[in-house]
Design an enzyme around this catalytic site. Structure first.
Site, PDB file in Angstrom:
ATOM      1  N   SER A 170      -9.746   1.848   3.039  1.00 36.01           N
ATOM      2  CA  SER A 170      -9.194   2.007   2.683  1.00 36.01           C
ATOM      3  C   SER A 170      -8.115   1.804   1.310  1.00 36.01           C
ATOM      4  O   SER A 170      -7.469   2.617   0.716  1.00 36.01           O
ATOM      5  CB  SER A 170      -8.290   3.647   3.166  1.00 36.01           C
ATOM      6  OG  SER A 170      -7.210   3.133   4.078  1.00 36.01           O
ATOM      7  N   LYS A 222       0.662  -1.167   0.024  1.00 35.02           N
ATOM      8  CA  LYS A 222      -0.546   0.243  -0.351  1.00 35.02           C
ATOM      9  C   LYS A 222       0.947   1.693  -0.478  1.00 35.02           C
ATOM     10  O   LYS A 222       1.803   1.586   0.787  1.00 35.02           O
ATOM     11  CB  LYS A 222      -1.024   0.111   0.984  1.00 35.02           C
ATOM     12  CG  LYS A 222      -2.170   0.650   1.115  1.00 35.02           C
ATOM     13  CD  LYS A 222      -2.735   0.646   2.560  1.00 35.02           C
ATOM     14  CE  LYS A 222      -3.837   2.045   2.898  1.00 35.02           C
ATOM     15  NZ  LYS A 222      -4.454   1.588   4.078  1.00 35.02           N
ATOM     16  N   SER A 251      -9.639  -0.625   7.714  1.00 34.24           N
ATOM     17  CA  SER A 251      -9.193  -0.553   6.109  1.00 34.24           C
ATOM     18  C   SER A 251      -8.488  -1.523   5.518  1.00 34.24           C
ATOM     19  O   SER A 251      -7.710  -1.351   3.974  1.00 34.24           O
ATOM     20  CB  SER A 251      -7.987   0.452   5.936  1.00 34.24           C
ATOM     21  OG  SER A 251      -8.639   2.454   6.438  1.00 34.24           O
TER      22      SER A 251
END
Lengths: 486, 96
Positions: free
Chosen positions: A155, A80, A179
Site C-alpha cells: 500500500s 506516507k 506494504s
C-alpha cells in the site's frame, strides 16, 4: 554532473555539512522535480512546499551554527499519509479522513522533526493501507515511474514512487503484510520492515495492530540505516515498542558477508512466480554465494498457510480498529437524518471504499459468534506454526533470502479479483505474522521492470540484513539505475 | 458460500450501510476469499497455542505521572458537529 535529486542521503549530508550545498537548494531541487514528474506519477496526496522551504531554512541555520546536527538534518523526505502529522492533513487515502488534521505528531514525526528533516509532502496509499497496488486510494492511483501504465505496488506505493523518481531522498511507509517491501521491489528502491516493536506505532493510524510497523524507503543500504536509526527505539506512548537497545546500524555495514549463513526457503518458489523473477533472484543468490556466504536450502513448511492466516487476522484486527470511524468524533459524517444508527451506518457506507468494506466484513464475519473458533482462533494457532518455522530456521541461519513479490509491477486495472491481489503478498506476509524484520532490495530486472530481492532477519537483527544488502550493492548496480518512463 | 442474509447480518454487526448491489457483490467475493482460506483447516495445530501478538514482551509499565493533555478546542477541531465543547449527535436513546 549529478543532479541534486540524484544524490543519496549520506552523500547529500556530507555536502551539507561541508557547506557545499544548502538545504534550501537541495529542497528546491526536489520541489522542482516534484513539479516536473508528479503530474505523471501522482505519488503525493499533498505537497508541503512552503513548510519544506521553511524547514530547509531552519536546517541551514542549524548547519551554520554547527549544533544539533543529525544525519537527516536538512534532508527532504516524504511521509506516507497514514502517519499523523500535526495540523497537516492525514487522509489515509480515504474519503473518511479527507479533511482530518491530527492534533498531534506521531512519535516517528517527533523524532524526525528533532533531527531537522524537511518534509516535502504526504504520499498516496491504498485506503487505510489495505491493498497491494495503490489503486485503492480514494483519490487517484499512483503510477510506477518505471512504466506509467503499471502500479507502483502498495500500500505504500506513493512513498516508493517518490524515492524511485527522485522526488524525495527517502520516505517512510508502513508494512502490515508487505506494504513497504512489495512497492519497494516494484519500484526498484530499498524498503525495510523493522521487527515488530522496533519502531513506535504511536500516531500510525491503526490497521492490524499486531502486524503494523513503520519503516523507511531509500536508494541504498546506508540511507536505510540512517532512516531507521532516526526512528527506532522505545516509546512510552506505545506499550508494544521494545526496550531492546538500538545498535548503530551504520557500523553494521562492513562490506563483508564472508561465512554468513543464508537460507533459501524451498516453499518460496511457488507456482505462479514469474520466470523472470525466478531467474533474477537465482542469480542474486549466486552473487551472495560469490561474496562468501554459505547458502543452503531450508524448509518453512507452514508457509502455505500464511496468506490464509493473514486474511483472517489482519481483517479481524482492522474490523475492530476501524470501528472508531463512526461519524461522531472526526472524519466524514452523514448528517442528513435524525436517526443516530442511520447516521453511523451511512457515514461508514459513504466514507469507506470497497476494499476497506470487504476487509471489515471479512473480519467481522471471522470474529462473529459461531465462526470465531473455526477462523480466528485457528488462524492464531497457524500463526504460531509460522513463527516456529522461523525460530527453527534462525537457529541455523543468519538470514533468509527469497523473491519479494511473485511478479514484477502489474498494470493498473489488471488484477480485479480481490483474492488474486492478496497473493501479491505471499512472500512478505509471513514476516509480519512472525514479527521478524525484512527488507526488499533491488535485485535485477525482468523485461525492463524491477525485481526485488527479499532478505529476512531474525527479530531485532536489522543490522544483519542491512549488512547483506550493503555487501550486495557493492557488487551490483541495480540500485543505481533510474526509471526511464519519466 | 455466504448467503445474502448472512452478509446483511455481518454488515449490521459492523454498522456498515450497504446497497442491495453491494450485498450481492460482497456475498460472492467473500465466498471466494473464504473458500481460499479453508486451507487453514488442514493445518495440524494439535497442542499449539495461539499467537495473538508478535511482540516478545509482557507487561510494559510506565510511571503513572500526570502529563499535559490537549485543550478541548484542539480535540474538537475535527468534529463534524459540536456545541459548548461537546460532540453533537442525534438522540441515542429512542424515546416514545
Amino acid at each position: 554532473m549529478t543532479e541534486l535529486y540524484e544524490l543519496t542521503i549520506h552523500e547529500a549530508g556530507t555536502l551539507l555539512r561541508q557547506r557545499k550545498i544548502s538545504s534550501v537548494e537541495l529542497t528546491q531541487a526536489h520541489l522542482d522535480r516534484i513539479r516536473a514528474v508528479d503530474p505523471k506519477v501522482k505519488a503525493f496526496t499533498l505537497v508541503t512546499d512552503e513548510l519544506a522551504l521553511q524547514q530547509a531554512k531552519e536546517a541551514d541555520r542549524r548547519i551554520a551554527s554547527g549544533t544539533q546536527l543529525a544525519p537527516l538534518t536538512g534532508i527532504p523526505l516524504a511521509i506516507k499519509d497514514v502517519i499523523c502529522t500535526k495540523g497537516i492533513t492525514t487522509t489515509c487515502g480515504s474519503r473518511m479522513l479527507e479533511n482530518f488534521k491530527p492534533p498531534f505528531d506521531a512519535t516517528t514525526m517527533k523524532h524526525l522533526h528533532a533531527a531537522g528533516i524537511v518534509m516535502v509532502g504526504k504520499t498516496n496509499m491504498d485506503e487505510f493501507a489495505m491493498g497491494s497496488s495503490t489503486e485503492h486510494s480514494a483519490f487517484f492511483p499512483t503510477h510506477n515511474p518505471w512504466d506509467l501504465e503499471r502500479t507502483p505496488g502498495g500500500s505504500s506505493g506513493g512513498s516508493a514512487a517518490t524515492v524511485a523518481a527522485g522526488m524525495a531522498m527517502g520516505a517512510y511507509g508502513s508494512d502490515t503484510g508487505g506494504s513497504i517491501r512489495q512497492p519497494g521491489a516494484l519500484c526498484n528502491v530499498l524498503g525495510l520492515k523493522p521487527t515488530y516493536g522496533r519502531v513506535s506505532r504511536y500516531g500510525l493510524v491503526a490497521f492490524g495492530s499486531s502486524l503494523d510497523q513503520i519503516g523507511p524507503f531509500a536508494r541504498d543500504a546506508h540511507d536505510i540505516a540512517l532512516l531507521l536509526q532516526a526512528i527506532a527505539g522505545p516509546d512510552a506512548c506505545d506499550s508494544t515498542s521494545s526496550p531492546q537497545p538500538v545498535p548503530d546500524y551504520s557500523v553494521a555495514l562492513t562490506g563483508s558477508i564472508k561465512g554468513m549463513r543464508i537460507g533459501v526457503p524451498e516453499e518460496y518458489w511457488v507456482e505462479g512466480t514469474q520466470p523472470g523473477v525466478v531467474k533474477a533472484v537465482r542469480e542474486d543468490i549466486e552473487t551472495l554465494r560469490t561474496l562468501g556466504a554459505q547458502v543452503s536450502d531450508v524448509s518453512l513448511p507452514s508457509t502455505k498457510y500464511g496468506v490464509a492466516a493473514y486474511y483472517i487476522i489482519a481483517p479481524a484486527e482492522a474490523s475492530a480498529n476501524l470501528a472508531r470511524y463512526d461519524g461522531v468524533k472526526y472524519g466524514y459524517s452523514y448528517r442528513d437524518t435524525d436517526d443516530m444508527w442511520e447516521s453511523m451506518e451511512k457515514s461508514r457506507q459513504y466514507g469507506f471504499g470497497q476494499e476497506v468494506k470487504r476487509r471489515i466484513m471479512l473480519g467481522t464475519y471471522a470474529l462473529s459468534s459461531g465462526y470465531y473458533d473455526a477462523y480466528y482462533k485457528q488462524a492464531e494457532k497457524v500463526r504460531s506454526l509460522i513463527r516456529q518455522d522461523f525460530e527453527k530456521a534462525f537457529e541455523r541461519f543468519d538470514a533468509l533470502v527469497s523473491p519479494t513479490s511473485p511478479t514484477v509491477a502489474f498494470k493498473i486495472g489488471e488484477i480485479s479479483d480481490p483474492y488474486q491481489m492478496y497473493l501479491s503478498d505471499v512472500f512478505t506476509i509471513p514476516a509480519n505474522l512472525a514479527g521478524i524484520c525484512g527488507i526488499s532490495i533491488p535485485g535485477g530486472f525482468s523485461a525492463g521492470l524491477p525485481v526485488g530481492l527479499q532478505l529476512l532477519g531474525n527479530a531485532f537483527k536489522e543490522d544483519v540484513i542491512l549488512r547483506i544488502a550493503h555487501a550486495f550493492e557493492k557488487v551490483t548496480d541495480y540500485h543505481k539505475r533510474w526509471p526511464t518512463a519519466i | 458460500m455466504i448467503d445474502r442474509e448472512t452478509v446483511r447480518n455481518v454488515a449490521k454487526l459492523a454498522r456498515l450501510g450497504m446497497s442491495e448491489q453491494d450485498l450481492d457483490l460482497f456475498g460472492s467475493q467473500l465466498s471466494v476469499i473464504l473458500e481460499n482460506i479453508q486451507i487453514l483447516q488442514e493445518a495440524d495445530v494439535s497442542g499449539v497455542s495461539p499467537t495473538a501478538h508478535a511482540s516478545r514482551l509482557t507487561n510494559i509499565m510506565r510511571p503513572d505521572r500526570s502529563r499535559p493533555s490537549y485543550s478541548p478546542e484542539a480535540l474538537l477541531a475535527n468534529a463534524p458537529d459540536q456545541e459548548d465543547n461537546f460532540l453533537k449527535v442525534n438522540a441515542v436513546l429512542e424515546g416514545e
